[in-house]
Each structure stands twice: as C-alpha cells, then as structure tokens.
Write an enzyme that holds these catalytic residues in place. Structure first.
Site, PDB file in Angstrom:
ATOM      1  NE  ARG A   1      -1.144   0.230   9.960  1.00 57.41           N
ATOM      2  CZ  ARG A   1      -2.297   0.440  10.589  1.00 57.41           C
ATOM      3  NH1 ARG A   1      -2.293   1.097  11.738  1.00 57.41           N
ATOM      4  NH2 ARG A   1      -3.428  -0.005  10.088  1.00 57.41           N
TER       5      ARG A   1
ATOM      6  CB  SER B   1      -0.866  -0.046   1.267  1.00 57.74           C
ATOM      7  OG  SER B   1      -2.026   0.717   1.143  1.00 57.74           O
ATOM      8  N   PRO B   2       0.414   2.349  -0.603  1.00 57.59           N
ATOM      9  CG  PRO B   2      -0.990   4.023  -1.400  1.00 57.59           C
ATOM     10  CD  PRO B   2      -0.870   2.531  -1.274  1.00 57.59           C
TER      11      PRO B   2
ATOM     12  CG  LEU C   1      -6.059  -2.935  11.015  1.00 54.75           C
ATOM     13  CD1 LEU C   1      -7.128  -2.656  12.058  1.00 54.75           C
ATOM     14  CD2 LEU C   1      -4.697  -3.060  11.690  1.00 54.75           C
TER      15      LEU C   1
ATOM     16  NE  ARG D   1      -5.490   3.411  -0.959  1.00 50.35           N
ATOM     17  CZ  ARG D   1      -4.710   2.946   0.031  1.00 50.35           C
ATOM     18  NH1 ARG D   1      -4.258   3.769   0.965  1.00 50.35           N
ATOM     19  NH2 ARG D   1      -4.345   1.681   0.071  1.00 50.35           N
TER      20      ARG D   1
ATOM     21  CD  GLN E   1      -2.000   7.275  -2.927  1.00 50.70           C
ATOM     22  OE1 GLN E   1      -1.195   7.650  -2.061  1.00 50.70           O
ATOM     23  NE2 GLN E   1      -3.168   6.743  -2.624  1.00 50.70           N
TER      24      GLN E   1
ATOM     25  CE1 TYR F   1      -3.905  14.418   2.850  1.00 52.69           C
ATOM     26  CE2 TYR F   1      -4.269  12.110   2.310  1.00 52.69           C
ATOM     27  CZ  TYR F   1      -3.717  13.079   3.125  1.00 52.69           C
ATOM     28  OH  TYR F   1      -2.986  12.729   4.237  1.00 52.69           O
TER      29      TYR F   1
ATOM     30  CB  CYS G   1       3.557   9.719   3.398  1.00 54.95           C
ATOM     31  SG  CYS G   1       2.371  10.384   2.255  1.00 54.95           S
TER      32      CYS G   1
ATOM     33  CB  ALA H   1       0.387  10.440  -1.203  1.00 54.68           C
TER      34      ALA H   1
HETATM   35  C1  LIG Z   1       3.433   5.447   7.408  1.00 54.52           C
HETATM   36  C2  LIG Z   1       2.163   5.441   6.616  1.00 54.52           C
HETATM   37  C3  LIG Z   1       2.024   6.290   5.513  1.00 54.52           C
HETATM   38  C4  LIG Z   1       0.863   6.262   4.731  1.00 54.52           C
HETATM   39  N1  LIG Z   1       0.797   7.029   3.596  1.00 54.52           N
HETATM   40  C5  LIG Z   1      -0.241   6.857   2.733  1.00 54.52           C
HETATM   41  C6  LIG Z   1      -0.211   7.426   1.448  1.00 54.52           C
HETATM   42  O1  LIG Z   1       0.772   8.034   1.013  1.00 54.52           O
HETATM   43  N2  LIG Z   1      -1.298   7.263   0.657  1.00 54.52           N
HETATM   44  C7  LIG Z   1      -2.388   6.528   1.063  1.00 54.52           C
HETATM   45  O2  LIG Z   1      -3.352   6.413   0.313  1.00 54.52           O
HETATM   46  N3  LIG Z   1      -2.399   5.925   2.261  1.00 54.52           N
HETATM   47  C8  LIG Z   1      -1.349   6.045   3.084  1.00 54.52           C
HETATM   48  N4  LIG Z   1      -1.327   5.346   4.263  1.00 54.52           N
HETATM   49  C9  LIG Z   1      -2.391   4.353   4.537  1.00 54.52           C
HETATM   50  C10 LIG Z   1      -1.938   2.966   4.045  1.00 54.52           C
HETATM   51  O3  LIG Z   1      -1.732   2.969   2.629  1.00 54.52           O
HETATM   52  C11 LIG Z   1      -2.962   1.879   4.385  1.00 54.52           C
HETATM   53  O4  LIG Z   1      -4.149   2.116   3.669  1.00 54.52           O
HETATM   54  C12 LIG Z   1      -3.254   1.835   5.885  1.00 54.52           C
HETATM   55  O5  LIG Z   1      -2.056   1.862   6.642  1.00 54.52           O
HETATM   56  C13 LIG Z   1      -4.063   0.596   6.267  1.00 54.52           C
HETATM   57  O6  LIG Z   1      -3.389  -0.580   5.917  1.00 54.52           O
HETATM   58  P1  LIG Z   1      -2.521  -1.450   7.012  1.00 54.52           P
HETATM   59  O7  LIG Z   1      -3.444  -1.761   8.161  1.00 54.52           O
HETATM   60  O8  LIG Z   1      -2.120  -2.686   6.246  1.00 54.52           O
HETATM   61  O9  LIG Z   1      -1.357  -0.614   7.416  1.00 54.52           O
HETATM   62  C14 LIG Z   1      -0.199   5.388   5.083  1.00 54.52           C
HETATM   63  C15 LIG Z   1      -0.077   4.575   6.218  1.00 54.52           C
HETATM   64  C16 LIG Z   1       1.097   4.569   6.960  1.00 54.52           C
HETATM   65  C17 LIG Z   1       1.205   3.607   8.135  1.00 54.52           C
END
Ligand SMILES: Cc1cc2nc3c(=O)[nH]c(=O)nc-3n(C[C@H](O)[C@H](O)[C@H](O)COP(=O)(O)O)c2cc1C
Length: 354
Positions: free
Chosen positions: A321, A22-23, A298, A228, A99, A181, A25, A57
């Site tokens: 994560r 997943s993307p 999750l 997204r 993204q 956003y 930042c 992003a």
């Molecule tokens: C450090 C960090 C940076 C993130 N940056 C972005 C982002 O740039 N673009 C986006 O759409 N979601 C972003 N997210 C959300 C993740 O892409 C993801 O949708 C979210 O963490 C849930 O998935 P997970 O439970 O597997 O971590 C970010 C999440 C984390 C933890």
C-alpha cells in the site's frame, strides 16, 4: 551505506536494491488481459525506485481467477499483452516479476470494485470452484473436490504459465501459495481432508506445491523462483510457521530460490494481531533456517525497511500500500536514508533535493 540499497541477484534476476513492490490485484483486466492501466501502474513503481516490481496474482487458467476482472496468463495472447509491461519495468531499471496464481475455492468472487459480495453465480459469469476437499471458505460457494486429473491439469497450467511469463520477459516468477488460494488450501489441514497422496501428513499436503515448484524450475531454469507462503492461518488447528519452514526447505531442495513470507487468508474466522511489521518475525524464522526471504506487511518507511535488514530479519522488504500512496516510495526512501546514488530517472533529476 544503506543495506536497503545494496543489490541482490538471483539467477537471471538482478535487483538494484531490496525495496520491492508486493503483488497487488487491480481487478482491471478484460478476459484476463492486462491493459494500459496495468502498464502505467506497474511501470511507475520502477520509475519510483523499486528494485523489483511484482505484478499481481495472475491466473494460470480462467477458473483460477479470483474475480472475472483478474489478469491471467493462460494463452499466447496473454503472454503478448504482458511483454510490453515487463519491458517497461526493465527499461526503468527494476527487475520484472509476476505472481502465478490459482484462486481455488476463493475463485469466482465479485471484484471489490463492484457492488457484489461473495461468489459470482454461474448464471452471472461465475464458474464452479475447485479445492482439495469440498469445504467452503465461510460465505462462499462450496468447491468441488479435485480429482487426480484436475490436479495434473493444474500442474500443467503452472508449467505453461511459467513458460509464457519467462517468454514475456519476466525474470522473477512467484508461485502464490498464500492467502487461502488453491495451493494454500492444499497445505492447511483446515481445508484439506483428503486421504490420497495429496492429503494427510505434511508431506502429502505439500505434494501439489512441490510438484509445481519442481516442474516450474525444470521448465524455466534461469528465472528466480519465489514462493509466497502464509506462515500462519491465525486459527486453531491451522497451518503454522514451523510447517512453513519445513515445506520451504523441501521447496528449496526442488529449486525454489526465495520465499515471500505473508500470513492469513485461509479462514474468515482468523484472528490476526496487526501492527507495524507484524509478519517480520515469520520471515526471520525462515531466515534462521537458512532460507532467503523477504518480509512484508505494514512496513511503510525507508527507516523501517532498513531496520528489518540491519536486524537480520530478512534479505529484502516488499511493500504494497505504501507504493499506492507514493509510487516514488523508493526515491523517497533513498532520500530518507541519505543514499547518494539513488535510482532517480534522469528526467526527474531537477526535482531531487539531496
Ligand atoms: C489492493 C491490494 C491488492 C492485493 N493483491 C494481492 C495479490 O495479488 N497477491 C498477493 O499475494 N497479495 C496481494 N495483496 C497483499 C499485498 O501484496 C501485501 O502483502 C499486503 O498489502 C501487506 O503489505 P502492505 O502493508 O505493505 O500493504 C494485495 C493488497 C492490496 C492492498
């Protein structure tokens, strides 16, 4: 045979499996340029068995950055800085995605890696933010209501960003219309009170996103085009999963290939019910409407990701994560599921236990 480790092809993008990054930042860019941190960070997930690595992003214009430390793709220098990163991902067997984003009223904020909170003042390197209406995200600066010329400029920025991303070697481009956003603020009635063709009924609020999808598709016909969405604002009177289904169908009609289904981020007073796979039901709803989707949120094990696919909830799974906890999550998940032809780099073969 694990469903998670079957390939998936969309136009020029060939994903060797359905467990994707997943993307995320990193707040580690200088003037929007990705550097060696991004290179190592993203390439390691490809070595670790991901089918698709989606870069964070990445702003289509300087004022579209969430923080001054975000990556961008608004000049040829940015394209050239991304190109070796996309090549490193592909060389390790994963598809390379990016993204494309504009942070709108949530731009110009302090990076979480700093001590600051909320909006960065203009005097300290921040900038005026933009939105469909002059309605602030709680605690942030109030954005300026965009003029039709501002809107045309954002569309042009997305087209130029798509061109540069494709030229840099990315085969998946994701339009970020989630998490509060810019494009999400146009979609939601809680943040868009415009009375012109970009506001009002659902079709009006979706107009900017659909213009961008159509234009990006035309500019880059071979790339896999993802959108997204936040499938819910988790707030009274906000954007819903049924709105998402309708706008995703319109986007598909204009050339979007695939939908990445997240939620939330529009308002600070959201009330999210968190739990394992808490957004999977949203993905399933879009899939039932005939759209290709990934679930995200999750999903932290190979077994859970496999179950999402076996249950028919999604076509692929993104995790965020878990890849940070274990950059070789893909190899681990393959072992967990007994996959015999897991994508182990030959250099690491002696470490393989199965
Ligand atoms: C450090 C960090 C940076 C993130 N940056 C972005 C982002 O740039 N673009 C986006 O759409 N979601 C972003 N997210 C959300 C993740 O892409 C993801 O949708 C979210 O963490 C849930 O998935 P997970 O439970 O597997 O971590 C970010 C999440 C984390 C933890």
């Amino acid at each position: 045979m694990a469903a998670l480790f079957t390939p998936f092809t969309i136009r020029a993008a060939e994903m060797r499996n359905r467990l994707w990054v997943s993307p995320m930042c990193q707040y580690s860019a200088q003037d929007g340029l990705p550097g060696e941190w991004h290179h190592v960070h993203l390439a390691q997930f490809a070595s670790g068995g991901a089918g698709l690595v989606m870069a964070e992003a990445t702003a289509v214009s300087p004022e579209g950055r969430i923080s001054p430390d975000d990556t961008g793709i608004w000049s040829d220098a940015h394209r050239d800085a991304w190109a070796p990163i996309a090549a490193a991902i592909r060389a390790r067997g994963a598809a390379a995605g990016i993204q494309l984003a504009h942070a709108g009223r949530k731009a110009s904020t302090w990076s979480p890696l700093t001590d600051g909170r909320g909006s960065v003042p203009v005097a300290e390197g921040g900038w005026e933010t933009l939105g469909p209406s002059a309605i602030a995200y709680e605690g942030y600066a109030t954005p300026r209501e965009m003029t039709p010329a501002d809107i045309d400029a954002v569309v042009a920025d997305f087209i130029a960003a798509a061109r540069r991303a494709a030229d840099a070697g990315f085969t998946v481009l994701e339009v970020h219309a989630a998490h509060g956003y810019l494009l999400h603020t146009f979609l939601s009635p809680l943040s868009n009170t415009r009375t012109d063709e970009y506001g009002g009924p659902l079709a009006g609020r979706a107009h900017l996103l659909l213009r961008i999808v159509e234009a990006v598709r035309r500019e880059t016909p071979d790339i896999a085009l993802f959108v997204r969405f936040s499938a819910s604002d988790w707030a009274e009177g906000g954007w819903s999963v049924e709105d998402t289904v309708q706008v995703a169908q319109w986007a598909a009609d204009r050339g979007a290939d695939f939908f990445d289904v997240s939620s939330g981020g529009l308002v600070a007073h959201q009330r999210i019910t968190l739990g394992p796979g808490y957004q999977v039901a949203f993905a399933r709803r879009l899939r039932e409407a005939g759209l290709a989707v990934n679930a995200v949120g999750l999903i932290d094990s190979g077994a859970h990701a496999e179950q999402v696919l076996v249950d028919g909830d999604a076509d692929a799974v993104m995790s965020g994560r878990e890849w940070l906890r274990d950059p070789h999550f893909g190899l681990r998940a393959a072992g967990e599921l007994g996959v015999s032809d897991a994508p182990w780099p030959p250099q690491y073969a002696r470490a393989r236990r199965h």
